[in-house]
Design a protein around this motif. Structure first.
Motif, mmCIF file in Angstrom:
data_model
loop_
_atom_site.group_PDB
_atom_site.id
_atom_site.type_symbol
_atom_site.label_atom_id
_atom_site.label_comp_id
_atom_site.label_asym_id
_atom_site.label_seq_id
_atom_site.Cartn_x
_atom_site.Cartn_y
_atom_site.Cartn_z
ATOM 1 N N MET A 138 8.390 -39.901 -73.815
ATOM 2 C CA MET A 138 7.903 -41.287 -73.459
ATOM 3 C C MET A 138 9.153 -42.137 -73.403
ATOM 4 O O MET A 138 10.101 -42.176 -74.404
ATOM 5 C CB MET A 138 7.320 -41.551 -74.907
ATOM 6 C CG MET A 138 5.775 -40.870 -74.655
ATOM 7 S SD MET A 138 4.993 -40.978 -76.490
ATOM 8 C CE MET A 138 4.013 -42.590 -76.284
ATOM 9 N N GLY A 139 9.088 -43.009 -72.733
ATOM 10 C CA GLY A 139 10.056 -44.131 -72.160
ATOM 11 C C GLY A 139 11.222 -43.776 -71.276
ATOM 12 O O GLY A 139 11.144 -42.517 -70.894
ATOM 13 N N GLU A 140 11.905 -44.850 -71.117
ATOM 14 C CA GLU A 140 12.870 -44.481 -69.897
ATOM 15 C C GLU A 140 14.613 -44.836 -70.766
ATOM 16 O O GLU A 140 14.618 -45.934 -71.293
ATOM 17 C CB GLU A 140 12.788 -45.864 -68.950
ATOM 18 C CG GLU A 140 14.167 -46.478 -67.930
ATOM 19 C CD GLU A 140 14.589 -45.100 -67.436
ATOM 20 O OE1 GLU A 140 14.067 -44.443 -66.577
ATOM 21 O OE2 GLU A 140 15.864 -44.654 -67.675
ATOM 22 N N ASN B 122 5.823 -48.031 -66.328
ATOM 23 C CA ASN B 122 4.496 -48.247 -65.623
ATOM 24 C C ASN B 122 4.429 -47.318 -64.566
ATOM 25 O O ASN B 122 3.788 -48.004 -63.332
ATOM 26 C CB ASN B 122 4.235 -49.746 -65.705
ATOM 27 C CG ASN B 122 2.646 -49.854 -65.418
ATOM 28 O OD1 ASN B 122 1.878 -48.655 -65.680
ATOM 29 N ND2 ASN B 122 2.003 -50.869 -65.101
ATOM 30 N N CYS B 123 5.145 -46.191 -64.345
ATOM 31 C CA CYS B 123 4.688 -45.400 -62.951
ATOM 32 C C CYS B 123 3.148 -45.180 -63.083
ATOM 33 O O CYS B 123 2.411 -44.870 -64.183
ATOM 34 C CB CYS B 123 5.379 -44.273 -63.107
ATOM 35 S SG CYS B 123 7.143 -44.326 -63.469
ATOM 36 N N LEU B 124 2.516 -45.270 -61.835
ATOM 37 C CA LEU B 124 1.176 -45.154 -61.691
ATOM 38 C C LEU B 124 0.722 -43.898 -62.058
ATOM 39 O O LEU B 124 -0.621 -43.779 -62.495
ATOM 40 C CB LEU B 124 0.877 -45.375 -59.971
ATOM 41 C CG LEU B 124 0.364 -46.922 -60.042
ATOM 42 C CD1 LEU B 124 1.539 -47.826 -60.294
ATOM 43 C CD2 LEU B 124 0.202 -47.264 -58.431
ATOM 44 N N PHE B 125 1.414 -42.593 -62.017
ATOM 45 C CA PHE B 125 0.934 -41.410 -62.315
ATOM 46 C C PHE B 125 0.917 -41.022 -63.688
ATOM 47 O O PHE B 125 0.778 -39.884 -64.006
ATOM 48 C CB PHE B 125 1.621 -40.566 -61.296
ATOM 49 C CG PHE B 125 2.760 -40.684 -61.244
ATOM 50 C CD1 PHE B 125 3.712 -40.079 -62.300
ATOM 51 C CD2 PHE B 125 3.594 -41.264 -60.086
ATOM 52 C CE1 PHE B 125 5.271 -40.417 -62.445
ATOM 53 C CE2 PHE B 125 5.002 -41.566 -60.261
ATOM 54 C CZ PHE B 125 5.816 -41.184 -60.998
ATOM 55 N N CYS B 126 1.376 -42.020 -64.622
ATOM 56 C CA CYS B 126 1.915 -41.439 -65.709
ATOM 57 C C CYS B 126 1.111 -42.205 -66.987
ATOM 58 O O CYS B 126 1.184 -43.480 -66.897
ATOM 59 C CB CYS B 126 3.160 -41.843 -65.877
ATOM 60 S SG CYS B 126 3.947 -41.479 -67.678
ATOM 61 N N ILE B 127 0.552 -41.373 -67.915
ATOM 62 C CA ILE B 127 -0.272 -42.058 -68.879
ATOM 63 C C ILE B 127 0.504 -42.844 -69.975
ATOM 64 O O ILE B 127 0.055 -43.788 -70.473
ATOM 65 C CB ILE B 127 -1.046 -40.885 -69.646
ATOM 66 C CG1 ILE B 127 -2.248 -41.496 -70.128
ATOM 67 C CG2 ILE B 127 -0.346 -40.209 -70.754
ATOM 68 C CD1 ILE B 127 -3.498 -41.554 -69.278
ATOM 69 N N GLY C 259 6.000 -46.053 -76.120
ATOM 70 C CA GLY C 259 5.360 -46.470 -74.788
ATOM 71 C C GLY C 259 6.358 -46.432 -73.731
ATOM 72 O O GLY C 259 7.614 -45.972 -74.135
ATOM 73 N N CYS C 260 6.245 -47.387 -72.677
ATOM 74 C CA CYS C 260 7.366 -47.361 -71.671
ATOM 75 C C CYS C 260 6.836 -48.637 -70.809
ATOM 76 O O CYS C 260 5.922 -48.708 -70.449
ATOM 77 C CB CYS C 260 7.273 -46.138 -70.786
ATOM 78 S SG CYS C 260 8.491 -45.986 -69.454
ATOM 79 N N PRO C 261 7.989 -49.352 -70.444
ATOM 80 C CA PRO C 261 7.836 -50.529 -69.862
ATOM 81 C C PRO C 261 7.834 -50.403 -68.306
ATOM 82 O O PRO C 261 7.651 -51.303 -67.316
ATOM 83 C CB PRO C 261 9.015 -51.291 -70.102
ATOM 84 C CG PRO C 261 10.318 -50.521 -70.356
ATOM 85 C CD PRO C 261 9.400 -49.252 -71.055
ATOM 86 N N THR D 220 15.968 -40.386 -65.438
ATOM 87 C CA THR D 220 15.833 -41.908 -65.248
ATOM 88 C C THR D 220 14.739 -41.948 -63.995
ATOM 89 O O THR D 220 14.735 -41.484 -63.085
ATOM 90 C CB THR D 220 17.096 -42.556 -65.080
ATOM 91 O OG1 THR D 220 16.727 -43.928 -64.795
ATOM 92 C CG2 THR D 220 18.018 -42.262 -63.952
ATOM 93 N N ALA D 221 14.053 -43.283 -64.086
ATOM 94 C CA ALA D 221 13.244 -43.801 -62.980
ATOM 95 C C ALA D 221 14.196 -44.497 -62.064
ATOM 96 O O ALA D 221 13.653 -44.896 -61.036
ATOM 97 C CB ALA D 221 12.283 -44.551 -63.708
ATOM 98 N N GLY D 222 15.427 -44.577 -62.356
ATOM 99 C CA GLY D 222 16.486 -45.337 -61.439
ATOM 100 C C GLY D 222 16.852 -46.544 -61.858
ATOM 101 O O GLY D 222 16.940 -47.611 -60.878
HETATM 102 S S1 SF4 Z 1 9.500 -44.015 -66.531
HETATM 103 FE FE1 SF4 Z 1 8.660 -41.703 -67.315
HETATM 104 S S2 SF4 Z 1 7.593 -42.278 -69.462
HETATM 105 FE FE2 SF4 Z 1 7.871 -44.213 -68.094
HETATM 106 S S3 SF4 Z 1 6.152 -44.619 -66.872
HETATM 107 FE FE3 SF4 Z 1 7.582 -43.573 -65.652
HETATM 108 S S4 SF4 Z 1 7.156 -41.556 -65.692
HETATM 109 FE FE4 SF4 Z 1 6.115 -42.575 -67.552
#
Ligand code: SF4
Length: 375
Positions: free
Chosen positions: A186-188, A132-137, A128-130, A220-222
């Motif tokens: 999946m994941g950061e 939670n980007c809105l466009f990502c399942i 999973g991933c903590p 990375t999401a930053g």
């Molecule tokens: S960091 Fe990556 S995997 Fe996690 S919610 Fe955002 S886009 Fe999805």
């Protein structure tokens, strides 16, 4: 729980206590990493007794495969961890003349007959991933736990075995293998820093996976503290930043993590990273119809990245039935690209590989979400 067979320290300490000669440890690693054998019975250079002894305490991989979804250009692997969680990895097969083919969302490329020249594996770093980007399942799954370094490496070892089974040897007799690894599954990855870095060391080691530094990408999401650690630890692999918006207000709407790590502070640490490493940053930018794809935003992106060592990857949004977004029109993507190029940025429109398998960017974990929705 059994230890992974490629755990150097565990194997060596066992080797010492059982007087296992060092050359046998080398043989085991050679079978796993170079011969791409992941089943004990295939490891023909190991004696029957040694295999039986290892079977008691070691497992070749830390994940088992439960499903494979194939298309012409991709294979999605659905793995199960030993404690029962699902993670996915996506194998992408790039053919010889791919970079010259024009982008088109409506006419998938014909690949039959074109020579395979590059194999990329998109791997997961968390269950999973903590973020939670809105466009990502994947974000909809929430976060369960970090993957261990051996669960990360197991994804590559499994993929290498499958590549060998599917394509056989090269003309020169050597084995094909994953050449590029991207932490974009999946994941950061920077929220699982220690395991990711430990796995990268194994990817780089000559006697293990022997990948080049420029063939590994952390996306990375930053996560600012994670980027600072990359600088301090001098981790010289490629870095991709999921930017997705050129200003804080929109970024915060699409990526809640931006509240904790605001854009101005993020760009400051990115500049520090570039100054320390001289590495170009790959800025990932999702193209969502009417939300991220307007000409005004393209101009803002030019202003944000002006003077920075940057390559922009435009990623057409991959539709998800449970998310309320639409993919940009091809003409809007082209216009956006032209504006960036006029602003002297280098730009690629990323091909959406793996949509059919629900394995493209932002789609991993779909089967789990679907199950939850129907329940
Ligand atoms: S960091 Fe990556 S995997 Fe996690 S919610 Fe955002 S886009 Fe999805």
């Amino acid at each position: 729980m059994k230890t992974p067979l490629f755990d150097t320290s565990a194997l060596q300490s066992r080797a010492t206590s059982h007087q296992l000669p060092p050359f046998k440890v080398k043989q085991i690693f050679f079978e796993l990493f170079k011969n791409q054998r992941i089943h004990r019975e295939e490891m023909t250079t190991l004696s029957k007794d040694l295999k039986a002894e290892l079977a008691q305490s070691f497992t070749p991989l830390s994940l088992s495969i439960i499903e494979t979804v194939k298309s012409d250009t991709t294979t999605k692997f659905v793995f199960q961890t030993l404690d029962g969680y699902i993670v996915e990895a996506m194998l992408m097969l790039h053919r010889q003349d791919e970079k010259y083919a024009p982008y088109s969302a409506t006419s998938p490329r014909k690949v039959a007959g074109r020579k395979l020249n590059r194999i990329t594996l998109c791997i997961s770093s968390q269950v999973g991933c903590p973020v939670n980007c809105l466009f990502c399942i994947t974000g909809k799954l929430g976060f369960t736990r970090n993957l261990s370094w051996d669960e990360i490496i197991s994804q590559i070892l499994y993929a290498n075995r499958r590549i060998q089974q599917q394509f056989g040897k090269k003309e020169d007799g050597s084995l094909r293998a994953v050449r590029n690894v991207v932490f974009m599954g999946m994941g950061e990855p920077l929220l699982n820093y220690d395991n990711v870095i430990q796995s990268i060391e194994i990817m780089l080691a000559q006697e293990r996976l022997s990948l080049g530094r420029r063939h590994i990408t952390i996306s990375t999401a930053g996560i600012i503290p994670g980027i600072k650690r990359l600088i301090a630890d001098k981790v010289q692999v490629k870095l991709a930043l999921s930017l997705h918006a050129p200003h804080q207000v929109l970024r915060e709407k699409l990526m809640p993590i931006a509240k904790a790590y605001p854009l101005p502070a993020l760009m400051e640490v990115i500049d520090e990273y570039v100054a320390a490493t001289d590495n170009r940053i790959f800025y990932e930018y999702i193209m969502i119809k009417g939300i991220t794809d307007t000409p005004a935003l393209a101009h803002e992106l030019v202003s944000l990245l002006a003077g920075r060592l940057a390559h922009v990857n435009l990623i057409p949004y991959n539709p998800n039935p449970v998310l309320d977004f639409l993919e940009s029109d091809v003409k809007n993507i082209q216009l956006f690209k032209q504006i960036l190029e006029k602003g002297w940025l280098t730009v690629t429109v990323r091909e959406s590989m793996g949509r059919e398998a629900k394995g493209a960017c932002g789609q991993l974990g779909w089967e789990n979400v679907k199950k939850r929705v129907s329940e």
